[in-house]
Design a protein around this motif. Sequence first.
Motif, PDB file in Angstrom:
ATOM      1  N   VAL A   1      42.997   2.559  -1.189  1.00  0.00           N
ATOM      2  CA  VAL A   1      42.772   3.787  -1.120  1.00  0.00           C
ATOM      3  C   VAL A   1      41.907   5.111   0.405  1.00  0.00           C
TER       4      VAL A   1
ATOM      5  N   GLY B   1      45.174   7.211 -11.554  1.00  0.00           N
ATOM      6  CA  GLY B   1      45.824   6.512 -11.424  1.00  0.00           C
ATOM      7  C   GLY B   1      46.995   6.885 -13.420  1.00  0.00           C
TER       8      GLY B   1
ATOM      9  N   HIS C   1      44.029  11.294  -8.073  1.00  0.00           N
ATOM     10  CA  HIS C   1      44.890   9.829  -7.166  1.00  0.00           C
ATOM     11  C   HIS C   1      44.606   8.503  -8.355  1.00  0.00           C
ATOM     12  N   ALA C   2      42.820   8.652  -8.059  1.00  0.00           N
ATOM     13  CA  ALA C   2      42.624   7.185  -8.003  1.00  0.00           C
ATOM     14  C   ALA C   2      43.047   6.936  -9.727  1.00  0.00           C
TER      15      ALA C   2
ATOM     16  N   GLU D   1      42.919   1.860  -9.251  1.00  0.00           N
ATOM     17  CA  GLU D   1      43.913   1.566  -8.543  1.00  0.00           C
ATOM     18  C   GLU D   1      42.736   1.183  -7.880  1.00  0.00           C
ATOM     19  N   THR D   2      43.251   0.414  -6.307  1.00  0.00           N
ATOM     20  CA  THR D   2      42.613  -0.046  -5.880  1.00  0.00           C
ATOM     21  C   THR D   2      41.219   0.746  -4.548  1.00  0.00           C
ATOM     22  N   THR D   3      40.337   0.828  -4.914  1.00  0.00           N
ATOM     23  CA  THR D   3      39.496   2.151  -4.919  1.00  0.00           C
ATOM     24  C   THR D   3      39.326   1.896  -3.282  1.00  0.00           C
TER      25      THR D   3
ATOM     26  N   ASP E   1      54.881   3.610  -6.948  1.00  0.00           N
ATOM     27  CA  ASP E   1      53.671   3.492  -6.028  1.00  0.00           C
ATOM     28  C   ASP E   1      54.103   4.030  -4.972  1.00  0.00           C
TER      29      ASP E   1
ATOM     30  N   SER F   1      44.716   4.840 -18.638  1.00  0.00           N
ATOM     31  CA  SER F   1      45.005   6.051 -17.666  1.00  0.00           C
ATOM     32  C   SER F   1      44.439   7.379 -17.779  1.00  0.00           C
TER      33      SER F   1
ATOM     34  N   SER G   1      44.565  -5.332  -5.168  1.00  0.00           N
ATOM     35  CA  SER G   1      45.422  -5.289  -5.803  1.00  0.00           C
ATOM     36  C   SER G   1      46.686  -6.305  -6.193  1.00  0.00           C
TER      37      SER G   1
ATOM     38  N   ASN H   1      52.942   9.018  -9.201  1.00  0.00           N
ATOM     39  CA  ASN H   1      52.451   8.025 -10.250  1.00  0.00           C
ATOM     40  C   ASN H   1      52.392   7.647 -11.607  1.00  0.00           C
TER      41      ASN H   1
END
Length: 479
Positions: free
Chosen positions: A440, A213, A210-211, A435-437, A175, A244, A403, A170
Amino acid sequence: MVLSRFWLVIFISSILFVIISLFTGTNYSLDYILNGKKDDPILISEKYIQQVPFFVKDSIENATNKTMVVNKDTINPDTTYVFNNKTVKIYSGVQKSDGLLPTCKNTLVDLILPLIAYLAFFCGLMQLLIDSGASEKLAKKLSPLFSKIFPTVPKNHESISYMTLNFAANFLGLDSAATPFGLKAMQSLQEINPDKDKASDAQIMFMCLHAAGLTLIPTSIIGYRAAQNATNPADVMLPCIITSFIGTLAAFIIVGIRQKINFKSASLLVGIFALLAAIIGLLFYINRLDLIGKNFFTSNLSGLMLVLIIGATLIFSFINENKFTEKQTTIFDAFVTGAKNGLETGVKIFPYVLGMLVAISFFRNSGLFEIVSNGIAFVFSHLGVSKPITDSLPVAMLRPFSSGGSRGFMIDAMQNFGPDSFTGRLVCIFQCSAETTFYVIAVYFGSVNIKNTRYTLATMLLVDLICVIAAIAVAMWFF
């Protein structure tokens, strides 16, 4: 439970809104919601040729293709009249995303199949890391730090090495590698989870970090800006890193307070400051480069690191080939075994991803998302928020859902307002710093059959909001 209810709410509310729109005349047809494709024109009416304005009727009859386009604009198509079989079909606007059935197909063809390929390759590499003993060595070195962040994870546990590789991927914008490493980490953490249906503290902390990012080289963002002829495509790199980093720190603090983590730990503070020092040092180095040097460095660093990770794994495996012999296997056979596990994981998460993406598709095409988005922009504009910021909000709102959708809004904003405008830069920071919550959560928890995600969704959405506020503040500071 929360995710399930949210999924039901957006699905049912979208269906009700579509039915109401059909009977009130707002929508003419439901076909585009079910079968339409992204950027297709939307049918809004159908009339006999005698019912359309005379100038339209005359133009259609004189046109060789029996079509008339009013105020044609390739970026924002306007009304189109098409004569066919005694009636004139009237189209206006374009579809925001694929319909329900194309989404089902594209989820498999364009998302899951490539993901399975990535999973197969990187899970094969991870099997080499396990069998060669590399993951065990990495876990031992990082255990002092990770034991503070993940106190429930046993010392030297293999999940530490997987989480490290996920964070590193990340960090470098890789990705395609981050997801396989992350899924392997979730599976490893699930093995020590006492309640298999409920997310453990370690899994929640990992998911939220992780989310957030944390990204060092936003390669894809720089590429999109270069394609839009930005003066300096990499000028958003520092704002992306700062935003971030704020999101990652916020995620750690929010979850850490909930899990009663000791923030005064010396090893934890050393780790955080070491990471911060590394970021600042690299930024100073990059800022010393000229434009060509920056473009060369940022476009090659991520790829170089991935090649080095692959090369180091293979070399370490070759040096420790005797360990493979002890396990009655070979390096290649171990890779194949890992790749098969990756294939199984990809098949397992498909239903979770499909369910979430279909609901999001319905939500966007129903028009309900657009109403909510415009309503929020209207409220913000009347609160004194400047128009360049409100013009950027659709990207921030759509990012947790899709995303691809938020990326489309980002590109559209750069095309309409210019890549070097405040809006053009802000949408790039939004796209990079979250992130694309929902995707994910569906993928990661679905891979280990977690039913109760506890407070994960609420925390991740809160972190998304913090990233949005931070992105606006940082963009105003820089631009």
